[in-house]
Design a protein around this motif. Structure first.
Motif, PDB file in Angstrom:
ATOM      1  N   LYS A 258       0.728  -1.276   0.036  1.00  0.00           N
ATOM      2  CA  LYS A 258       0.009   0.043   0.235  1.00  0.00           C
ATOM      3  C   LYS A 258       0.936   1.281  -0.052  1.00  0.00           C
ATOM      4  O   LYS A 258       0.338   2.386  -0.275  1.00  0.00           O
ATOM      5  CB  LYS A 258      -0.912   0.035   1.318  1.00  0.00           C
ATOM      6  N   ALA A 259       2.156   1.178   0.208  1.00  0.00           N
ATOM      7  CA  ALA A 259       3.133   2.224   0.277  1.00  0.00           C
ATOM      8  C   ALA A 259       3.219   2.826  -1.153  1.00  0.00           C
ATOM      9  O   ALA A 259       3.216   2.044  -2.160  1.00  0.00           O
ATOM     10  CB  ALA A 259       4.428   1.974   0.717  1.00  0.00           C
ATOM     11  N   ALA A 260       3.078   4.286  -1.328  1.00  0.00           N
ATOM     12  CA  ALA A 260       3.674   4.800  -2.678  1.00  0.00           C
ATOM     13  C   ALA A 260       4.881   4.477  -2.948  1.00  0.00           C
ATOM     14  O   ALA A 260       5.987   4.270  -2.256  1.00  0.00           O
ATOM     15  CB  ALA A 260       3.344   6.476  -2.451  1.00  0.00           C
ATOM     16  N   GLY A 261       5.126   4.014  -4.358  1.00  0.00           N
ATOM     17  CA  GLY A 261       6.208   3.533  -4.764  1.00  0.00           C
ATOM     18  C   GLY A 261       6.635   2.182  -4.816  1.00  0.00           C
ATOM     19  O   GLY A 261       7.698   1.882  -5.172  1.00  0.00           O
ATOM     20  N   PHE A 262       5.618   1.518  -4.255  1.00  0.00           N
ATOM     21  CA  PHE A 262       5.983   0.024  -4.064  1.00  0.00           C
ATOM     22  C   PHE A 262       6.330  -0.623  -5.194  1.00  0.00           C
ATOM     23  O   PHE A 262       6.960  -1.657  -5.459  1.00  0.00           O
ATOM     24  CB  PHE A 262       4.695  -0.602  -3.262  1.00  0.00           C
ATOM     25  N   GLU A 263       5.506  -0.448  -6.294  1.00  0.00           N
ATOM     26  CA  GLU A 263       5.624  -1.051  -7.540  1.00  0.00           C
ATOM     27  C   GLU A 263       7.038  -1.015  -8.234  1.00  0.00           C
ATOM     28  O   GLU A 263       7.871  -1.786  -9.103  1.00  0.00           O
ATOM     29  CB  GLU A 263       4.648  -0.455  -8.785  1.00  0.00           C
ATOM     30  N   GLY A 264       7.863   0.129  -7.831  1.00  0.00           N
ATOM     31  CA  GLY A 264       9.110   0.214  -8.385  1.00  0.00           C
ATOM     32  C   GLY A 264      10.117  -0.635  -7.775  1.00  0.00           C
ATOM     33  O   GLY A 264      11.259  -0.781  -8.429  1.00  0.00           O
ATOM     34  N   LEU A 265       9.734  -1.247  -6.873  1.00  0.00           N
ATOM     35  CA  LEU A 265      10.726  -2.165  -6.206  1.00  0.00           C
ATOM     36  C   LEU A 265      10.871  -3.540  -7.105  1.00  0.00           C
ATOM     37  O   LEU A 265      11.777  -4.481  -6.975  1.00  0.00           O
ATOM     38  CB  LEU A 265      10.136  -2.564  -4.790  1.00  0.00           C
ATOM     39  N   LYS A 266       9.880  -3.790  -7.812  1.00  0.00           N
ATOM     40  CA  LYS A 266       9.669  -4.862  -8.340  1.00  0.00           C
ATOM     41  C   LYS A 266      10.471  -5.181  -9.787  1.00  0.00           C
ATOM     42  O   LYS A 266      10.690  -6.203 -10.191  1.00  0.00           O
ATOM     43  CB  LYS A 266       8.473  -5.296  -8.939  1.00  0.00           C
ATOM     44  N   THR A 267      11.089  -4.060 -10.234  1.00  0.00           N
ATOM     45  CA  THR A 267      11.790  -4.078 -11.405  1.00  0.00           C
ATOM     46  C   THR A 267      13.478  -3.575 -11.168  1.00  0.00           C
ATOM     47  O   THR A 267      13.453  -2.613 -10.710  1.00  0.00           O
ATOM     48  CB  THR A 267      11.509  -3.419 -12.547  1.00  0.00           C
ATOM     49  N   ASN A 268      14.517  -4.359 -11.321  1.00  0.00           N
ATOM     50  CA  ASN A 268      15.758  -3.827 -11.010  1.00  0.00           C
ATOM     51  C   ASN A 268      16.127  -3.280 -10.099  1.00  0.00           C
ATOM     52  O   ASN A 268      16.607  -2.211  -9.582  1.00  0.00           O
ATOM     53  CB  ASN A 268      16.267  -3.212 -12.420  1.00  0.00           C
ATOM     54  N   GLY A 270      17.313  -4.722  -6.401  1.00  0.00           N
ATOM     55  CA  GLY A 270      18.044  -5.633  -5.556  1.00  0.00           C
ATOM     56  C   GLY A 270      18.910  -5.209  -4.611  1.00  0.00           C
ATOM     57  O   GLY A 270      19.079  -3.885  -4.492  1.00  0.00           O
ATOM     58  N   THR A 271      19.825  -6.142  -4.305  1.00  0.00           N
ATOM     59  CA  THR A 271      20.999  -6.074  -3.370  1.00  0.00           C
ATOM     60  C   THR A 271      21.835  -4.816  -4.146  1.00  0.00           C
ATOM     61  O   THR A 271      22.346  -4.950  -5.154  1.00  0.00           O
ATOM     62  CB  THR A 271      21.916  -7.025  -3.151  1.00  0.00           C
ATOM     63  N   GLY A 272      22.141  -3.558  -3.495  1.00  0.00           N
ATOM     64  CA  GLY A 272      23.141  -2.731  -3.883  1.00  0.00           C
ATOM     65  C   GLY A 272      22.226  -1.445  -4.281  1.00  0.00           C
ATOM     66  O   GLY A 272      22.674  -0.243  -4.878  1.00  0.00           O
ATOM     67  N   ALA A 273      20.823  -1.634  -4.396  1.00  0.00           N
ATOM     68  CA  ALA A 273      20.002  -0.509  -4.863  1.00  0.00           C
ATOM     69  C   ALA A 273      20.079   0.602  -3.977  1.00  0.00           C
ATOM     70  O   ALA A 273      19.946   0.387  -2.680  1.00  0.00           O
ATOM     71  CB  ALA A 273      18.568  -1.056  -5.166  1.00  0.00           C
ATOM     72  N   SER A 274      19.828   1.791  -4.454  1.00  0.00           N
ATOM     73  CA  SER A 274      19.672   3.098  -3.741  1.00  0.00           C
ATOM     74  C   SER A 274      18.346   3.490  -3.359  1.00  0.00           C
ATOM     75  O   SER A 274      17.653   3.671  -4.346  1.00  0.00           O
ATOM     76  CB  SER A 274      20.466   4.312  -4.237  1.00  0.00           C
ATOM     77  N   LEU A 275      17.840   3.682  -2.115  1.00  0.00           N
ATOM     78  CA  LEU A 275      16.437   3.599  -1.764  1.00  0.00           C
ATOM     79  C   LEU A 275      16.373   4.833  -0.673  1.00  0.00           C
ATOM     80  O   LEU A 275      17.375   5.124  -0.008  1.00  0.00           O
ATOM     81  CB  LEU A 275      16.027   2.430  -1.048  1.00  0.00           C
ATOM     82  N   VAL A 303      12.977   4.690  -5.284  1.00  0.00           N
ATOM     83  CA  VAL A 303      14.324   4.017  -5.692  1.00  0.00           C
ATOM     84  C   VAL A 303      15.054   5.194  -6.411  1.00  0.00           C
ATOM     85  O   VAL A 303      14.722   5.696  -7.595  1.00  0.00           O
ATOM     86  CB  VAL A 303      13.783   2.891  -6.828  1.00  0.00           C
ATOM     87  N   PHE A 304      16.138   5.454  -5.918  1.00  0.00           N
ATOM     88  CA  PHE A 304      17.142   6.539  -6.262  1.00  0.00           C
ATOM     89  C   PHE A 304      17.878   5.635  -7.601  1.00  0.00           C
ATOM     90  O   PHE A 304      18.080   6.462  -8.604  1.00  0.00           O
ATOM     91  CB  PHE A 304      18.090   7.127  -5.640  1.00  0.00           C
ATOM     92  N   GLY A 305      18.422   4.803  -7.422  1.00  0.00           N
ATOM     93  CA  GLY A 305      19.151   3.959  -8.410  1.00  0.00           C
ATOM     94  C   GLY A 305      19.009   2.363  -8.218  1.00  0.00           C
ATOM     95  O   GLY A 305      19.333   1.701  -7.247  1.00  0.00           O
ATOM     96  N   GLY A 306      18.470   1.987  -9.429  1.00  0.00           N
ATOM     97  CA  GLY A 306      18.272   0.347  -9.408  1.00  0.00           C
ATOM     98  C   GLY A 306      19.515  -0.265  -9.634  1.00  0.00           C
ATOM     99  O   GLY A 306      20.465   0.121 -10.259  1.00  0.00           O
ATOM    100  N   VAL A 307      19.409  -1.638  -9.533  1.00  0.00           N
ATOM    101  CA  VAL A 307      20.429  -2.487  -9.664  1.00  0.00           C
ATOM    102  C   VAL A 307      20.116  -3.897 -10.186  1.00  0.00           C
ATOM    103  O   VAL A 307      19.052  -4.441  -9.796  1.00  0.00           O
ATOM    104  CB  VAL A 307      21.369  -2.977  -8.230  1.00  0.00           C
ATOM    105  N   VAL A 308      20.776  -4.377 -11.196  1.00  0.00           N
ATOM    106  CA  VAL A 308      20.251  -5.693 -11.937  1.00  0.00           C
ATOM    107  C   VAL A 308      21.108  -6.715 -10.943  1.00  0.00           C
ATOM    108  O   VAL A 308      22.481  -6.755 -10.932  1.00  0.00           O
ATOM    109  CB  VAL A 308      20.792  -5.952 -13.343  1.00  0.00           C
ATOM    110  N   ALA A 309      20.406  -7.575 -10.315  1.00  0.00           N
ATOM    111  CA  ALA A 309      20.879  -8.356  -9.092  1.00  0.00           C
ATOM    112  C   ALA A 309      22.125  -9.246  -9.726  1.00  0.00           C
ATOM    113  O   ALA A 309      23.120  -9.372  -9.099  1.00  0.00           O
ATOM    114  CB  ALA A 309      19.928  -9.139  -8.468  1.00  0.00           C
ATOM    115  N   LYS A 310      21.760  -9.821 -10.759  1.00  0.00           N
ATOM    116  CA  LYS A 310      22.866 -10.733 -11.434  1.00  0.00           C
ATOM    117  C   LYS A 310      24.144 -10.156 -11.809  1.00  0.00           C
ATOM    118  O   LYS A 310      25.208 -10.658 -11.975  1.00  0.00           O
ATOM    119  CB  LYS A 310      22.431 -11.511 -12.722  1.00  0.00           C
TER     120      LYS A 310
END
Length: 512
Positions: A258-268, A270-275, A303-310
């Motif tokens: 229910k938090a605003a911006g939740f959907e942005g967590l589902k793509t790119n 993961g570990t190392g992402a800037s939030l 999400v300020f900066g996403g990360v591709v986990a692999k």
């Protein structure tokens, strides 16, 4: 230009910055419709497809909207002066408890002694911005206004537009402003973080012994990098371990769908992402930490900066020093290197605090020198002759390198010690010290030989060996205690790391 419908202003009506915008809009005859704030402390104005963020930018946009409005001044010179006052107001009076409010009021008093308004002869954006702030400071007792400033404020509050906004201003001061003031005094809101609405260092939460009593229930914003991230409850929850470098520990952040911006967590992400996470501090059901951050309905994650986990090379587990050297741009995020950085920072501060408190003068000695201070001869040479060597060769005279053609016209090297350069200052300034990098070119690649390291070199005038020994002993005691007082968590990490390393080495049958 016409205004077909009101602009949308997404902001908290109780915020001082929002009230500045509402006042300016009424004076400029610009219609606004207030919506819920999207980001704490950061108002946003929408006009069609255009979005304007932050208070002064919105004030300037409103001031320019109607061409026949004088709220932005009646000339280019007046507009420039208004711009200057807007920036000054933001810097000097932009906090609930300004650190230099007395000096700011003195400057205003001198400016307003022979003026009715800040710029020109009419109420402007500068008056709107400053009058709202001073109105609250005056009511909260933050400062006592002198005569000219009080007269000007009375004139501003007498404006019809000010009275139109006064419905939000009457009664008690804005609660959020007061809460922010207390938070800043207690060290909860980090300095220079208005861009994200005022963030809280994770260390203030995790290292606070009374966190459960003092902080539970508070709304805070934390920013950092995800050490781990996992989803639960069929993707309706995210559990994030967030670290911002202020301490060794990670804050657990629970983010609901229910938090605003939740959907942005589902793509790119993961570990190392800037939030950036804004939510409520609640008691943690686990035993690892007293509090965790709940980001639920009415809260926000960005999400300020996403990360591709692999593609991210660092994992939660510990990495070898050899591996960390291969990813030098990321190794400060490892627990080991970040602890080293914080402890080293504390020891450097302790060094300067100790010698300053004892009356020593800090002297900067040169890094490039022609003198071999310790006479060892193992120095790194500095030369510009090699840049053209491939074309014309190294210049020589009588079979030797002709250093007269070099940059310094003589052989030059990186210093092995600042001692020789600081000693003449000792014979003029008495007690001095130098603290900086030194370089050694011994061709020995062991853990006991460093090519570059920082060295502290005090020089005492009118002192003997016993004075020197007392100084060295006091300095070491001061530095050790300074680190123990401020970096206990980091030092405990080193103890655990060393114990684990010794255990691993014992299993291999070796010695640690």
């Amino acid at each position: 230009m016409t205004q077909r419908k009101p602009f949308m202003l997404f902001a908290d009506a109780s915020e001082v910055c929002t009230q500045k915008i509402l006042l300016a809009a009424q004076v400029a005859n610009v219609a606004l419709k207030l919506g819920p704030a999207r980001r704490p402390g950061v108002p946003e104005l929408e006009n069609g497809g255009l979005t304007v963020q932050y208070t002064n930018a919105i004030l300037r946009y409103i001031g320019r909207f109607w061409e026949d409005s004088d709220i932005y001044g009646s000339s280019f010179m007046e507009a420039s002066q208004i711009d200057s006052w807007l920036d000054w107001a933001d810097m000097e009076l932009g906090r609930p408890r300004p650190p230099h409010v007395g000096e700011a009021i003195d400057a205003l008093e001198k400016h307003l002694e022979s003026r009715d308004f800040m710029v020109g002869t009419a109420f402007s954006l500068a008056d709107a911005a400053l009058s709202i702030s001073l109105f609250h400071y005056d009511r909260q007792g933050v400062v006592k206004l002198p005569a000219a400033t009080k007269r000007w404020l009375d004139k501003c509050t007498g404006q019809k537009a000010f009275k139109g906004v006064a419905g939000n201003l009457s009664g008690s001061p804005p609660q959020r402003a007061l809460q922010q003031g207390v938070a800043e005094e207690d060290g909860i809101i980090a300095s220079y973080s208005s861009c994200v609405g005022g963030r809280t260092y994770i260390s203030r939460i995790l290292l606070n012994k009374n966190a459960s009593k003092e902080l539970v229930g508070q709304m805070v914003t934390v920013c950092g990098w995800a050490k781990t991230m996992r989803s639960a409850n069929k993707g309706k929850l995210f559990f994030v371990e967030l670290n911002d470098g202020s301490c060794c520990g990670n804050l657990q952040v629970v983010i609901a769908d229910k938090a605003a911006g939740f959907e942005g967590l589902k793509t790119n992400c993961g570990t190392g992402a800037s939030l950036k996470c804004t939510g409520k501090l609640v008691e943690s059901p686990g035993g690892k930490q007293a509090l965790e951050l709940l980001v639920d309905e009415g809260s926000q994650v960005e999400v300020f900066g996403g990360v591709v986990a692999k593609d991210y090379p660092m994992a939660k587990k510990a990495h070898s020093q050899e591996f960390l050297r291969s990813i030098a741009h990321l190794r400060p995020r490892s627990s080991y290197i970040s602890c080293v950085a914080r402890v080293r920072n504390a020891l450097c501060q302790a060094t300067h605090e100790f010698f300053r408190s004892q009356g020593f003068v800090y002297v900067h000695t040169p890094l490039i020198t022609a003198a071999d201070c310790e006479g060892a001869g193992e120095m790194f040479q500095v030369t510009t002759l090699l840049s053209d060597a491939e074309k014309s060769g190294v210049p020589t005279v009588d079979g030797k390198v002709d250093y007269s053609k070099d940059f310094f016209a003589k052989p030059a090297c990186m210093t092995v010690s600042g001692q020789l350069a600081v000693e003449p200052f000792c014979c003029s300034l008495s007690n001095v010290y130098t603290f900086g990098p030194t370089f050694r070119a011994e061709n020995s690649h062991t853990s006991r030989h460093l090519a570059e390291f920082w060295m502290i070199e005090p020089e005492l005038a009118f002192a003997d060996l016993f004075d020197n020994m007392d100084c060295a002993e006091d300095y070491l005691k001061f530095c050790v205690q300074y680190a123990l007082d401020r970096n206990g968590e980091d030092l405990r990490f080193f103890d655990e790391w060393e114990a684990e390393a010794a255990e691993e080495e014992a299993k291999k049958g070796g010695h640690f």
